[in-house]
Write an enzyme that holds these catalytic residues in place. Structure first.
Site, PDB file in Angstrom:
ATOM      1  CG  ASN A  21      -0.367  -0.162   2.521  1.00 37.36           C
ATOM      2  OD1 ASN A  21       0.678  -0.794   2.656  1.00 37.36           O
ATOM      3  ND2 ASN A  21      -0.967   0.421   3.540  1.00 37.36           N
ATOM      4  CG  ASP A  72       0.143  -3.713  10.624  1.00 37.66           C
ATOM      5  OD1 ASP A  72       0.617  -3.187   9.601  1.00 37.66           O
ATOM      6  OD2 ASP A  72      -1.065  -3.693  10.907  1.00 37.66           O
TER       7      ASP A  72
HETATM    8  O1  DOR Z   1      -3.310   0.319  11.163  1.00 40.87           O
HETATM    9  C1  DOR Z   1      -2.990   0.041  10.019  1.00 40.87           C
HETATM   10  N1  DOR Z   1      -2.085   0.777   9.331  1.00 40.87           N
HETATM   11  N2  DOR Z   1      -3.574  -0.999   9.411  1.00 40.87           N
HETATM   12  C2  DOR Z   1      -3.384  -1.275   8.114  1.00 40.87           C
HETATM   13  O2  DOR Z   1      -3.984  -2.182   7.616  1.00 40.87           O
HETATM   14  C3  DOR Z   1      -2.500  -0.434   7.282  1.00 40.87           C
HETATM   15  C4  DOR Z   1      -1.565   0.332   8.098  1.00 40.87           C
HETATM   16  C5  DOR Z   1      -0.898   1.459   7.330  1.00 40.87           C
HETATM   17  O3  DOR Z   1      -0.476   1.214   6.191  1.00 40.87           O
HETATM   18  O4  DOR Z   1      -0.763   2.546   7.855  1.00 40.87           O
HETATM   19 ZN    ZN Z   2      -0.372  -3.753   7.718  1.00 40.89          ZN
END
Ligand code: DOR
Ligand code: ZN
Length: 475
Positions: A110, A325
């Protein structure tokens, strides 16, 4: 002090001399924790011996009573290249990674543009070359216009694909309709692609947002992102796995119900697995109420009961991986109004020591610290290595890459903003007292982080092509 002294390649009787020997009393191998010596030559482990039999001339690093873990693998980071490098870049992100014991990461798509095609993914690999302390692979993004592409994805490019089932600030290309999702599952099954899923139900979010309107506080925001959205989406994923036999890894499980559902599906033989994140293990909704924007996450942090269910999943080896994450945003972005503040926090640096701290606090009478070290090596080593087919990674064994992390198990230290290596410059763990500290990280037999000197190694981490029959076509 020289971080990596020149090796002495003098041949010794019988077999080539190691160019480095790592000795210690607690080496975490696939067969358990044992004392011994790890022989390394040309970046690979050549032997794991019970005693130090290497020639006296070989350079040595003694880990003493520290755990020697396999170089850790974080299969869920957002290092923000291309296009979002004001939040994070690979120099900073990979420094945070090695400071936390990681030598391999798998990065999310992303970005801007989203890394949704093989061409964009290989261009990203080129952009990162020479800027990373860690080896890396990428999850390719699903292009919702062309889900069928997964049927012919070249494993030398990517072995896994990320699907966002729900939208938020940093989630492009959300797959909102079930028919497209089903096409993606069918194509992934055909192409042997491992799906990784952000499983929350976007339809429910839209209904709640439409009914209640924009949130005016974090409490109101959390009410629009309930646990039920995760449960519904996980149930949909399981049904699609049942229909198509697709390999699916559900990311950042946040609730007890989701964990129970996936465990039931696994027991029924479905090829489904799940990830728990460091922040869902570390924080509860009480912290969210206190910390506001900093612990705003997607999926949200939930209750203490959920947190303990996720810890059980780690201790019982139900979760295949633990991911950070690692999703940095600048503090300016995080402190915007509730509607505009993006979810996500940095976490790769804090992940291993955070999990170690949590395991120590939750120690039951039958547990010992070797068992905790083995769990760490599993969830942050062999688990992701097996799931994502990363040969040579995640285990201390002959033939493996000489990636190692030293964990001082009893060190206690408080994290401050000055410790943060992510480009975003803040951490939700500031003020936390951790038990355990990573004191040294080696990748391919070379020190890439040393706590004693504060020095980092060479930014020559490799793009890890998947196991394509024709080999690594990037050479
Ligand atoms: O908290 C999040 N941040 N969840 C996600 O799925 C994407 C991520 C981000 O790219 O900032
Ligand atoms: Zn993520």
């Amino acid at each position: 002090m020289e971080l990596n002294p020149a090796p002495d390649h003098a041949p010794q009787a019988g077999r080539p001399a190691p160019d480095l020997v790592v000795t210690g009393r607690r080496i975490v191998t696939p067969d358990g924790v044992r004392p011994g010596a790890v022989h390394i030559r040309d970046g690979r482990i050549t032997a794991v011996e019970d005693t130090d039999t290497a020639p006296p001339a070989a350079p040595r690093i003694d880990a003493g009573d520290q755990y020697v873990l396999p170089g850790l693998i974080d299969s869920h980071v957002h290092f923000r290249t291309p296009g979002l490098t004001h939040k994070e870049d690979w120099e900073h992100g990979s420094r945070a990674a090695v400071t936390g014991g990681f030598t391999t990461v798998i990065d999310m798509p992303n970005t801007r543009p989203a890394t949704n095609s093989p061409e964009l993914l290989l261009a990203k690999a080129d952009e990162i070359a020479g800027r990373s302390l860690v080896d890396h692979r990428f999850h390719i993004g699903l292009d919702p216009e062309r889900p069928e592409l997964l049927a012919e994805l070249d494993p030398a490019v990517a072995t896994s694909s990320k699907i966002f089932m729900a939208g938020h600030h940093t989630a492009p290309n959300v797959v909102r309709d079930f028919a497209t999702l089903e096409k993606a599952f069918a194509a992934a099954a055909q192409g042997g692609v491992q799906l990784v899923l952000h499983a929350e139900d976007d339809e429910l979010f839209s209904l709640l947002d439409g009914w209640w309107g924009a949130p005016g506080s974090y409490r109101e925001y959390e009410a629009r992102r309930p646990r039920s959205a995760g449960i519904v989406a996980v149930a949909k994923v399981l049904e699609l796995v049942r229909r198509h036999g697709t390999k699916a890894h559900i990311l950042h499980l946040s609730s007890a119900e989701e964990a129970d559902l996936v465990c039931a599906a696994r027991a029924a033989g479905l090829p489904v697995s799940f990830e728990v994140t460091g922040h869902h293990l570390a924080f509860t909704d009480e912290d969210t109420a206190r910390l506001g924007a900093r612990t705003r996450l997607s999926p949200s942090i939930r209750s203490r009961t959920d947190q303990e269910r996720l810890w059980d999943a780690v201790r019982e080896a139900q979760s295949a991986t633990i991911g950070s994450d690692h999703a940095p945003h600048t503090i300016e972005e995080k402190t915007r109004s509730v509607q505009d503040s993006p979810p996500g926090l940095p976490g790769v640096q804090e992940l291993a020591v955070g999990v170690w701290t949590g395991l120590c606090r939750r120690r039951r009478s039958q547990d010992n610290s070797d068992r905790a070290a083995e769990l760490l090596a599993r969830c942050l080593g062999s688990g992701p290595a097996d799931l994502f087919e990363l040969p040579g990674k995640g285990r201390i064994a002959p033939g493996a890459d000489a990636d190692l992390a030293f964990l001082d198990p009893g060190a206690t230290w408080m994290m401050s903003a000055a410790d943060v290596r992510s480009k975003c410059g803040w951490s939700a763990y500031e003020g936390w007292t951790f038990t355990g500290r990573i004191t040294r990280t080696l990748r391919a037999g070379r020190t890439v982080w040393d706590l004693a000197t504060g020095a980092y190694g060479a930014y020559d981490g490799r793009f890890l092509a998947g196991p394509a029959p024709e080999g690594d076509r990037r050479g």
